[in-house]
Scaffold this active site. Sequence first.
Site, mmCIF file in Angstrom:
data_model
loop_
_atom_site.group_PDB
_atom_site.id
_atom_site.type_symbol
_atom_site.label_atom_id
_atom_site.label_comp_id
_atom_site.label_asym_id
_atom_site.label_seq_id
_atom_site.Cartn_x
_atom_site.Cartn_y
_atom_site.Cartn_z
ATOM 1 N N ARG A 1 -8.966 -0.744 7.813
ATOM 2 C CA ARG A 1 -9.910 0.189 7.202
ATOM 3 C C ARG A 1 -10.236 1.305 8.181
ATOM 4 O O ARG A 1 -11.400 1.582 8.477
ATOM 5 C CB ARG A 1 -11.170 -0.549 6.772
ATOM 6 C CG ARG A 1 -11.908 0.233 5.695
ATOM 7 C CD ARG A 1 -12.982 -0.573 5.034
ATOM 8 N NE ARG A 1 -13.531 0.217 3.933
ATOM 9 C CZ ARG A 1 -14.359 -0.248 3.041
ATOM 10 N NH1 ARG A 1 -14.729 -1.502 3.073
ATOM 11 N NH2 ARG A 1 -14.828 0.514 2.081
ATOM 12 N N CYS A 2 -9.187 1.973 8.641
ATOM 13 C CA CYS A 2 -9.353 2.911 9.749
ATOM 14 C C CYS A 2 -8.139 3.799 9.794
ATOM 15 O O CYS A 2 -7.064 3.419 9.371
ATOM 16 C CB CYS A 2 -9.509 2.072 11.020
ATOM 17 S SG CYS A 2 -8.824 2.740 12.517
ATOM 18 N N GLN B 1 0.827 -1.207 0.000
ATOM 19 C CA GLN B 1 0.000 0.000 0.000
ATOM 20 C C GLN B 1 0.860 1.254 0.000
ATOM 21 O O GLN B 1 0.337 2.352 -0.119
ATOM 22 C CB GLN B 1 -0.920 0.011 1.232
ATOM 23 C CG GLN B 1 -1.956 -1.099 1.237
ATOM 24 C CD GLN B 1 -2.849 -1.099 2.462
ATOM 25 O OE1 GLN B 1 -3.059 -2.138 3.057
ATOM 26 N NE2 GLN B 1 -3.383 0.043 2.856
ATOM 27 N N GLU C 1 -13.143 4.928 5.002
ATOM 28 C CA GLU C 1 -13.166 4.198 6.254
ATOM 29 C C GLU C 1 -14.285 4.621 7.194
ATOM 30 O O GLU C 1 -14.483 3.991 8.238
ATOM 31 C CB GLU C 1 -11.796 4.352 6.931
ATOM 32 C CG GLU C 1 -10.699 3.804 6.041
ATOM 33 C CD GLU C 1 -9.302 4.252 6.402
ATOM 34 O OE1 GLU C 1 -8.354 3.557 6.023
ATOM 35 O OE2 GLU C 1 -9.142 5.285 7.050
#
Lengths: 789, 291
Positions: A374-375, A227, A744
């Site tokens: 996802r945060c 990522q 998110e």
Amino acid sequence: MTATEHRPHTPPEIGGLGHSRKRVEDARFIEGRGNYVDDIELPGMLHMAIHRSPVAHARILSIDTSEAEAVEGVVAVVTGEFLAGYNLAWMPTLSGDTQAVLATDKVRFQGQEVAAVIATDRYVAEDAARMIHVDYEELEPIVNPQRSLEDDAPLIRDDKEDVESNLCYEWDSGDKDGTDAAFAGADKIVTLQTHYPRSHPSPLETCGVVADVNPATSQATIYMTSQAPHAHRTVFALVAGLPEQNIRIVSPDIGGGFGNKVPVYPGYVVATAASLVIGKPVKWMETRTENLISTGFARDYYMKGELAVSNEGKILGLRVDMLSDQGAFYADAQPTKFRAGLFHIVTGSYDYPVAHVATRGAYTNKAPGGVAYRCSFRVTEASYLIERLVQNAAYELGMDPAEFRLKNFIQPDQFPYHSPTGFVYDSGDYEAALRKAMGMVGYDQIQAEKEQARKEGKLVGIGIASFTEVVGAGHGEDYDILGLKMFDSAELRVHPTGKAILKLGVRSQGQGHETTFAQIVAEELGIPADDIKIVEGDTDNTPYGLGTYASRSTPVAGAATAVISRKLREKGKKIAAHLLEASEEDLTWDNGKFHVAGDPESAVTIQDVAFAAYTNPPPGLEPGLEGVHYYDPPNMTYPFGSYIVVVDVDPESGQWKVRRMVAVDDCGVKINPMIVEGQIHGGLAEGYAMSSMQYITFDESGNCIGSNFMDYLIPTAWETPRFELGETVTPSPHHPFGAKGVGESATVGSPAAYVNAVIDALQHLGVTNIDMPVSPDRVWAAMEKANSG
Amino acid sequence: MYPAKFDYLAPETLEEALSILHERGDEVKILAGGQSLIPMMKLRFASPPTLMDINRLPGLSRINRTNGTLEFDALVRHNDVVKSDAAKANHTVSRAAPWVADPIVRNLGTVAGSLAHHDPEGDWASVMLATGAELVLTSSDSQRTVKIDDFLVDMFTTNCLPNEMVTKVRVPAHSSRGGGDYQKLERKVGDYATVGVATSLELDEGGRVAKAGIALTSVFHHNLKVPEAEAALEGERPSDELFAEAANIASQVCDPASDVRGSAEYKRHVVDVFTRRGLAKSYETAKGGLT
């Protein structure tokens, strides 16, 4: 700022902001023509399999690789001892700790990497990996942070000098004395103790690498599920001691990340070292089980929150004490300054003067990670705690939870809002979002239905979460990873025919950058989005950036894209003036055209300008239409929303079903409403998963329960509730086009809404907490306990 | 997936398949739907030396209804049962079928294979125990019919011999005064049962219970038929109280383990609730046939 509707400024054929343009990347994914790491085949490529520890905590007495080495097709067996010869047995983590690449002294979690087999094919490598024999002297496994911090707990990190306990970090935020004073003067103190369980991002594509070190050129090309390819290149340079210009990290198509592909994993390092030593490319792709048991987990926070309130229903202060289970190595991917990520955003959407947040982390015999699934750096845990706490406070005061929230929200005229733990919220209108959600769900009607159902012996619950997120790190002054400031970048070149290439420092893993970033350029330059190609993920070919996670692509790289587009427009204006033989001051810009003010007929298009930039530039002006911008944001962005869930609980079996799920999100100005909707749907589904079924647990020996998709549950279309979406639009005042991150929001905001709904159905029985996942057996146990006591 | 090495055979006829079993049955695992076997091989819990794929055998995919009996061939998939009108002849079977695994597994997994595998968390064995099914076992030199109660020995163990193959499963059809149900608690679609309860009722002309079947999934070390509860029903006039009594017996007889799906106490409680609900639903159907 107040909530407004946002409408596109550009016609559909240009496709700027606000158009629900179809995702251009999907054609290749749907047709099976993507190019993922596992699709990469190189001549002479070898394959790697990893031998992992079967036990959670043990001293390694000996490793016998002879049987594995004798297998036909095995090229090499790599151990930690071998790597130590290259100073590669240990590597730094993104939180500045160290992590074993291959274990030399002890194994510290089940599934830890102990040795690796390099062979001519993967089947041979897998068979041979099972022929490596390790003698272990088993030690007490530590499976929770409470035990870890007891005086007589065995030391997990005896590899570190001057370390005498399993305490991993201790960090606090806010005003302790002021908070204590507020509590001393409070009418009521409401307490909630809850565990946000360990979960795993489990992207569909597991992690993997193809490492290709060319012995003739010393060039290392590393195809990797990353990522953050640029940051990873720097880490590789530091770990392996390779010159950074000789390292090229290519992050090709990525099949989901959710934070799981932010850390650097031992497998990447071993494959690269093996390729370096053997002189051939080496491929390693995790199996699903390897991904679940050894790579970045998320959450695992034990939280105690206390809210001081007045009898009139005002919040006076918040006190939080949190203990996190960090696993064997402290490997959170988070800004250096903040040891528990951005958990101290826990004060939430409410206005009160003081708060104190004390955090500690403990090593345990579990996989490392602590990634933000996802945060944005632990904001999920924070949002969950405050949203659960305010609901319980409302019950304690005999108030409706919506009314209690409305009474305590930060008001629109208080922005920029300085929070008690040091955040500066950029903009918001929390009341508008909640009122909209209440309207959509028919709040009063549902309340009446709930009361009626209760009279009939049925259990209906209504749960609200009015979350505030903090996304889009940095600014660089406060936010860095291993010293790298959290800026991001965009490089834009408009070619002579008016078609453009945009290169970015971020890396999409499914977010749709190829679609949305073209829309930003289209908005700013009037070039049709279809004429803009997006390039990401190749460090040789893109400007430096910190990568895609924590909802930072649009707030940071999106801003960089807007700024560089505007810079090129400014240059284009000079060229247009030259072409029109007019003065720059007399020119007006209108969706891709410059014309002389008051004379729309005498116009040149951005395409004309681009052609002239290469064929007929004004005297003295640098030719070409190209530039790069590095954007260090002045602040984070603070998306928010209000979710309302209605559930029916079976009073006999404890099963619960979502009857309604209403989600009102405010992410400022949207680039592509369809993609935003998709992001929200995905997050609401993941929030449902965490609240209802999804967690990774361990037995008392440290065996991971949840090592495959039969045990680690991912909801399907069957379980996932139907979502009803709504929006308000409160632009970010500091972002170039008013956008906030959104990828998110729903994962962050929704778990509390689901759980609050179940608690609401049971609260008249005296139930105030059920830890996630709120499975039927836990609901039943809570009802039994309430009934018996 | 990276299983251990194995030989793969794919016979074209039943005779050929049975002769392979005759010669090397001990080392052969039969691959039908593979929905349990393949994951076990992937995790290397199973490493059979030889896989015999029977999917090419002709004529083994029929569902027949004859003379009050429903008959499934060896390759009938779970989803074939879901879609079958004939299968509606037994209410327990037709109500259980959509609860088996998930749509993807149902498209491949077979009823006979599931029974031969005998995972105590499997749904079909309970259905067959509650309805009094029997299986046809065929070898190259003989054929025998075995009652389901005798076929299932213990978890992952049946009395199918190494040279035999399950070729048919026979389930009695319900009469017009019959009914059945399957109640299942699962964490998500495709999960094994936390608790499963199969029920079957036949009423006599006077409306009393002539025959009852109750069997439980996932709450014992094998699928558990509960004759004590069945006996409590038979000869009695159906009522909520009667069903509650039978359910209570079932919850006492089972012996669930505490695990991530729930505590033993919880599962026992769910057996109680679901047996009661299953009997009520079965009765709902059965009493429609009373004149």
